[in-house]
Design an enzyme around this catalytic site. Sequence first.
Site, PDB file in Angstrom:
ATOM      1  N   CYS A   2       0.838  -1.190   0.000  1.00 41.35           N
ATOM      2  CA  CYS A   2       0.000   0.000   0.000  1.00 41.35           C
ATOM      3  C   CYS A   2       0.877   1.245   0.000  1.00 41.35           C
ATOM      4  CB  CYS A   2      -0.953   0.098   1.188  1.00 41.35           C
ATOM      5  SG  CYS A   2      -2.091  -1.264   1.311  1.00 41.35           S
ATOM      6  N   ARG A  27       3.988  -0.470  -4.744  1.00 39.30           N
ATOM      7  CA  ARG A  27       3.699  -0.939  -3.391  1.00 39.30           C
ATOM      8  C   ARG A  27       2.375  -1.711  -3.311  1.00 39.30           C
ATOM      9  NH1 ARG A  27       6.747   1.922   0.501  1.00 39.30           N
ATOM     10  NH2 ARG A  27       5.209   1.393   2.068  1.00 39.30           N
ATOM     11  N   TRP A  77      -2.518  -2.892  -1.625  1.00 38.29           N
ATOM     12  CA  TRP A  77      -2.185  -4.326  -1.654  1.00 38.29           C
ATOM     13  C   TRP A  77      -3.055  -4.938  -0.574  1.00 38.29           C
ATOM     14  CZ3 TRP A  77      -0.124  -8.099   1.626  1.00 38.29           C
ATOM     15  CH2 TRP A  77       0.284  -9.276   0.999  1.00 38.29           C
ATOM     16  N   ASN A 101      -1.847   2.588   5.476  1.00 37.09           N
ATOM     17  CA  ASN A 101      -0.927   1.520   5.084  1.00 37.09           C
ATOM     18  C   ASN A 101      -0.534   0.801   6.370  1.00 37.09           C
ATOM     19  OD1 ASN A 101       2.617   1.627   4.339  1.00 37.09           O
ATOM     20  ND2 ASN A 101       1.232  -0.074   4.135  1.00 37.09           N
ATOM     21  N   GLY A 102      -0.764  -0.510   6.413  1.00 35.58           N
ATOM     22  CA  GLY A 102      -0.421  -1.272   7.619  1.00 35.58           C
ATOM     23  C   GLY A 102      -1.559  -2.202   7.974  1.00 35.58           C
ATOM     24  N   GLU A 485      17.210 -18.128  -5.354  1.00 35.06           N
ATOM     25  CA  GLU A 485      16.872 -16.827  -5.948  1.00 35.06           C
ATOM     26  C   GLU A 485      16.341 -17.006  -7.379  1.00 35.06           C
ATOM     27  OE1 GLU A 485      16.237 -14.048  -4.975  1.00 35.06           O
ATOM     28  OE2 GLU A 485      16.528 -12.677  -6.636  1.00 35.06           O
ATOM     29  N   LYS A 489      12.660 -15.829  -8.613  1.00 43.41           N
ATOM     30  CA  LYS A 489      12.422 -14.917  -9.754  1.00 43.41           C
ATOM     31  C   LYS A 489      11.380 -15.530 -10.672  1.00 43.41           C
ATOM     32  CE  LYS A 489      13.627 -11.998  -8.588  1.00 43.41           C
ATOM     33  NZ  LYS A 489      14.239 -11.758  -7.337  1.00 43.41           N
ATOM     34  N   GLU A 492       7.749 -15.644  -9.084  1.00 43.55           N
ATOM     35  CA  GLU A 492       7.146 -14.322  -8.910  1.00 43.55           C
ATOM     36  C   GLU A 492       6.513 -13.791 -10.192  1.00 43.55           C
ATOM     37  OE1 GLU A 492       9.423 -11.217  -6.330  1.00 43.55           O
ATOM     38  OE2 GLU A 492      10.865 -12.385  -7.468  1.00 43.55           O
ATOM     39  N   HIS A 508      16.966 -37.147  -1.324  1.00 40.54           N
ATOM     40  CA  HIS A 508      16.297 -37.398  -0.040  1.00 40.54           C
ATOM     41  C   HIS A 508      14.801 -37.107  -0.120  1.00 40.54           C
ATOM     42  CE1 HIS A 508      20.107 -38.182   1.853  1.00 40.54           C
ATOM     43  NE2 HIS A 508      20.581 -37.085   1.274  1.00 40.54           N
ATOM     44  N   LYS A 604       6.013  -4.241  -3.969  1.00 34.99           N
ATOM     45  CA  LYS A 604       7.464  -4.084  -3.845  1.00 34.99           C
ATOM     46  C   LYS A 604       7.915  -3.983  -2.398  1.00 34.99           C
ATOM     47  CE  LYS A 604      11.536  -3.234  -5.657  1.00 34.99           C
ATOM     48  NZ  LYS A 604      12.187  -4.427  -6.179  1.00 34.99           N
TER      49      LYS A 604
HETATM   50  C1  F6R Z   1      11.717 -10.680  -4.647  1.00 33.13           C
HETATM   51  C2  F6R Z   1      11.561  -9.543  -3.781  1.00 33.13           C
HETATM   52  C3  F6R Z   1      11.155  -9.782  -2.367  1.00 33.13           C
HETATM   53  C4  F6R Z   1      11.974  -8.870  -1.446  1.00 33.13           C
HETATM   54  C5  F6R Z   1      11.471  -9.004   0.001  1.00 33.13           C
HETATM   55  C6  F6R Z   1      12.302  -8.175   0.960  1.00 33.13           C
HETATM   56  O1  F6R Z   1      12.066 -10.312  -5.941  1.00 33.13           O
HETATM   57  O2  F6R Z   1      11.737  -8.421  -4.175  1.00 33.13           O
HETATM   58  O3  F6R Z   1      11.299 -11.113  -2.007  1.00 33.13           O
HETATM   59  O4  F6R Z   1      13.314  -9.224  -1.523  1.00 33.13           O
HETATM   60  O5  F6R Z   1      10.142  -8.588   0.063  1.00 33.13           O
HETATM   61  O6  F6R Z   1      12.280  -6.839   0.611  1.00 33.13           O
HETATM   62  P1  F6R Z   1      13.395  -5.837   1.101  1.00 33.13           P
HETATM   63  O7  F6R Z   1      14.685  -6.256   0.492  1.00 33.13           O
HETATM   64  O8  F6R Z   1      12.934  -4.504   0.620  1.00 33.13           O
HETATM   65  O9  F6R Z   1      13.431  -5.943   2.599  1.00 33.13           O
END
Ligand code: F6R
Length: 609
Positions: A2, A27, A77, A101-102, A485, A489, A492, A508, A604
């Site tokens: 948000c 956000r 969000w 937001n929260g 990672e 990617k 997501e 395993h 984000k």
């Molecule tokens: C994945 C991604 C999220 C952030 C996570 C932590 O591509 O962006 O998994 O890495 O939400 O966010 P930060 O780094 O802002 O604490």
Amino acid sequence: MCGIVGYIGQKNIKEVLINGLSELEYRGYDSAGIAIMQESNLSIYKSIGKLNNLIDKTKDLKTDKNILRVGIGHTRWATHGKPTELNAHPHIGEFSFVVHNGIIENYKKIKDKLEKNGHKFISQTDTEVIAHLFEYNLEKQSDALKAFQITINELEGAYAILLITKSENNRIFFAKNGSPLIIGYTEDEIYFGSSDAPLVGLANEVTYFNDNEFGVVSIYNNTNSIEIYNKKFEKVDIIKKSLSINKQFAQKGGFRFFMEKEVYEQSRVISETIMGRVKDEKIEFEELNKTLFDNIENITICACGTSFHAGLASSYLFERISKVPTKVEVASEFRYKEPLLNKNTLFIVISQSGETADTLEALKMAKEAGLKTLVICNVDNSSMVRLADFTILTRAGIEKGVASTKAFATQMVVLWMLSLYIANIKKSISKEFLEKELKAILTIPSILKIDNNLHEKLKRLSKRYLHGHGFFFIGRDIFYPLALEGALKLKEISYLHAEGYPAGEMKHGPIALADSELFTIALMPKNILYEKMKSNVEELSARDSTILAISAYEFEIADDFIKIKEQNHYMFEFFEMMIVLQLLAMEIAIRLGNDVDMPRNLAKSVTVE
Ligand code: F6R
């Protein structure tokens, strides 16, 4: 998670609010809304989905300049209640509008109380109670600021709140606890934002609120008035900071998506991350004080998502290079496991945004327990930066793509440099080894220059990886967190099921899934455990899994093969493979027709638990 904006002034308020929201859309993009007040006329516009829908809906709304107006806006969000128009912010009481937001954790209790007092609710959100509670308190307490303070004191949880009300028609009430909130101003205008981004180019000066602060702002006779209070209702001094961020970095610059641009930017931003830090044959972090490492016997790293993967990868470096025992914890788990915190631990948090709620809370716990704390962060002045004892900024620039790419790359370089910095202080490496490593670090920007043929090959290859029942990304050693990672990617942005796994662990259990519909993405560095990886991949191939191998060595049993340059350092291989995984995920998602920059259900900055 948000984004909220607010404005009082005489500019075209619709444009100010919507432009602000477009800076915060990363956000959350489940719905968006604005509320505008001119004298005591309040109007509200909401729409579900991305901001473009709100732009369409408000296209006939005229809010010409030179009239003083007050407004708030929100991009959502969803946490409580589906992404519907009724659940979109701003939320309304009888005569007050609120954006938030929260999460208000005790909203149910408040709602029950208010319902018994005749208040009617129309949404399923936690936020709606704020507008009603304020009006309920205002009935008993005619001073609006006092009523707002009583309201805020009753809320439990995390919030950044903006509230406007017809009875106080040129004021915005605000409060912050846990979620970010920033105010910017000129002499006769006031702006609010969840981050700096909506304020850039509009306000030259800003104030970052601390938790438990609240207050009220207004414009009288073309002059702004800002009152900030602490929990005890005592006035707080306004600490002004100048705001200077170059907006041009936040444009797509000819790329199809921000994510693509950010992948291509990695070479440049790594140069910036390194700049001034590798000198005189050693690593310098001006922002650190060498005494930070006095009496440090071990390191605990806390982070979420991609930042957690960077942390996990760095634990191999802290143990191998610095010779410091290192634990890595997912922040949301760490907070509630009643961790045993030891004063000889250096507590490192890693975060692109500096606002992730779980990581921020973990940092607070460590500080309260008296540990030395260090944040590795991309956003200066973020909540974590303001809280930690020490900060290293990653210098990746604004990252707009929801899937983190360049932030991860810069985190990895900082963590690698930090492992050498600590090793040097603790004298756990030789001068020759340090020199070799420094040379390697300086080579990373050139390793990250993307070869057009590689990208073209990944584009072609992506069409073979659109179906099947799942992906396993496998690696060993520091390539295991990279596999995590790579899988993150892909899931997501493509919405395909993918898991990262330690290659040696497949037998395993997960190998039971192997058949020709299972895609294995194998990270096979020549510098680390190559032969062991080969055996693990052969085991999967023998069970018909389709194999995409990424390696410097040709691997005949692989169905597909991405050759990385023959490199003589495992970290070169790490960064090259990182690029391959980022581009592969992106090309698969593009073929599937997904919005790569704003994948469904994500945001984000995750400022709720
Ligand atoms: C994945 C991604 C999220 C952030 C996570 C932590 O591509 O962006 O998994 O890495 O939400 O966010 P930060 O780094 O802002 O604490």
